[in-house]
Scaffold this motif. Structure first.
Motif, PDB file in Angstrom:
ATOM      1  N   ILE A  22     -29.995  -7.891 -21.360  1.00 38.50           N
ATOM      2  CA  ILE A  22     -29.208  -9.092 -21.614  1.00 38.50           C
ATOM      3  C   ILE A  22     -27.856  -8.912 -20.953  1.00 38.50           C
ATOM      4  O   ILE A  22     -27.292  -7.827 -20.950  1.00 38.50           O
ATOM      5  N   LEU A  31     -26.390 -20.922 -27.027  1.00 39.55           N
ATOM      6  CA  LEU A  31     -27.369 -21.529 -26.143  1.00 39.55           C
ATOM      7  C   LEU A  31     -26.846 -21.721 -24.723  1.00 39.55           C
ATOM      8  O   LEU A  31     -27.581 -22.158 -23.862  1.00 39.55           O
ATOM      9  N   THR A  33     -24.509 -19.238 -23.156  1.00 42.18           N
ATOM     10  CA  THR A  33     -24.207 -17.961 -22.517  1.00 42.18           C
ATOM     11  C   THR A  33     -25.102 -16.889 -23.091  1.00 42.18           C
ATOM     12  O   THR A  33     -25.675 -17.031 -24.163  1.00 42.18           O
ATOM     13  N   LEU A  34     -25.205 -15.810 -22.366  1.00 37.11           N
ATOM     14  CA  LEU A  34     -25.963 -14.667 -22.840  1.00 37.11           C
ATOM     15  C   LEU A  34     -25.098 -13.865 -23.793  1.00 37.11           C
ATOM     16  O   LEU A  34     -23.965 -13.527 -23.481  1.00 37.11           O
ATOM     17  N   THR A  37     -25.749  -7.844 -26.302  1.00 36.26           N
ATOM     18  CA  THR A  37     -26.678  -7.173 -27.211  1.00 36.26           C
ATOM     19  C   THR A  37     -26.366  -5.686 -27.212  1.00 36.26           C
ATOM     20  O   THR A  37     -26.417  -5.054 -26.169  1.00 36.26           O
ATOM     21  N   ARG A 123     -38.454 -11.097 -22.470  1.00 36.50           N
ATOM     22  CA  ARG A 123     -37.731 -12.368 -22.485  1.00 36.50           C
ATOM     23  C   ARG A 123     -36.659 -12.337 -23.565  1.00 36.50           C
ATOM     24  O   ARG A 123     -36.800 -12.966 -24.624  1.00 36.50           O
ATOM     25  N   ARG A 125     -33.920 -13.775 -23.800  1.00 38.45           N
ATOM     26  CA  ARG A 125     -33.278 -15.060 -24.079  1.00 38.45           C
ATOM     27  C   ARG A 125     -33.852 -15.738 -25.327  1.00 38.45           C
ATOM     28  O   ARG A 125     -33.255 -16.652 -25.869  1.00 38.45           O
ATOM     29  N   LEU A 128     -31.574 -15.943 -28.238  1.00 37.29           N
ATOM     30  CA  LEU A 128     -30.483 -16.907 -28.251  1.00 37.29           C
ATOM     31  C   LEU A 128     -30.823 -18.147 -29.068  1.00 37.29           C
ATOM     32  O   LEU A 128     -29.935 -18.893 -29.466  1.00 37.29           O
ATOM     33  N   ARG A 129     -32.092 -18.379 -29.292  1.00 40.84           N
ATOM     34  CA  ARG A 129     -32.522 -19.550 -30.063  1.00 40.84           C
ATOM     35  C   ARG A 129     -32.493 -19.211 -31.550  1.00 40.84           C
ATOM     36  O   ARG A 129     -33.530 -18.988 -32.174  1.00 40.84           O
ATOM     37  N   HIS A 183     -29.505  -8.375 -33.493  1.00 50.98           N
ATOM     38  CA  HIS A 183     -28.822  -9.078 -32.415  1.00 50.98           C
ATOM     39  C   HIS A 183     -27.569  -9.768 -32.924  1.00 50.98           C
ATOM     40  O   HIS A 183     -26.479  -9.640 -32.346  1.00 50.98           O
TER      41      HIS A 183
END
Length: 202
Positions: A22, A31, A33-34, A37, A123, A125, A128-129, A183
């Motif tokens: 990440i 949602l 930016t990264l 982690t 994955r 990302r 992030l959700r 996270h």
């Protein structure tokens, strides 16, 4: 009371764990930016993926070794898996005429634990959700908790295929939920670190 059996009853491909990668942007809108982690999340993902794979391989090796006549090694693996599973004969699958080292539920649970850890590693990302991931992972854990509660309350038992499905959902859901918590904790700590750094900067 759970009864552990002393030996199995007569009657795969290794995938490398991908590491989480990440970006290092600041913790702002989840949602857009990264999120940073911490290393602990990477460690949890890798450890979860590798350990689950090793447990599954050991469970499949038990009947294979027993079939090939290496009963000593097979029984060692069987005993090592004992603390993780009740290993009841009527709740387990059989391979080549011998019982696997894990019951059907635990086999599915560790398989989907491995799959979830590997998927999030590939994955990242998905972390992030926040809301949908928390909701889906929590919902995935509920069927097994409900099944166990009903079984204990009514002193009944469910079909092995139902146990397998609820175990699979719980394995994937609990893994995603744990990684999400790690996270978010890492993001919170990163924010605090940046705030302290900004306060010290003239």
């Amino acid at each position: 009371m759970v009864t552990l059996h002393a030996h199995p009853f007569p009657a795969g491909a290794v995938i490398s764990a991908a590491r989480i990668d990440i970006g290092t942007e600041a913790c702002s809108h989840p949602l857009r930016t990264l999120i940073v982690t911490p290393r602990i999340v990477r460690a949890i993902a890798v450890i979860t993926t590798v350990s689950s794979l090793l447990i599954l391989l050991a469970a499949f090796l038990v009947p294979l070794l027993m079939r090939l006549g290496h009963s000593g090694t097979g029984l060692v693996l069987w005993d090592m898996l004992g603390p993780l599973c009740h290993q009841k004969q009527d709740r387990s699958f059989f391979v080549m005429g011998w019982q696997m080292g894990l019951c059907a539920r635990c086999t599915a649970l560790f398989l989907f634990t491995f799959a979830a850890g590997l998927m999030i590693s590939i994955r990242p990302r998905l972390l992030l959700r926040r809301r949908p991931m928390y909701a889906l992972s929590a919902a995935a854990m509920l069927p097994m908790l409900a099944e166990v509660g009903i079984a204990l309350a009514l002193d009944t038992d469910f079909d092995v295929h139902i146990r397998m499905m609820t175990g699979a959902l719980y394995g994937g859901g609990s893994t995603a939920f744990t990684l999400m918590l790690a996270h978010d904790a890492g993001c919170w700590l990163e924010k605090k670190r940046r705030q302290r750094k900004e306060r010290r900067t003239p």
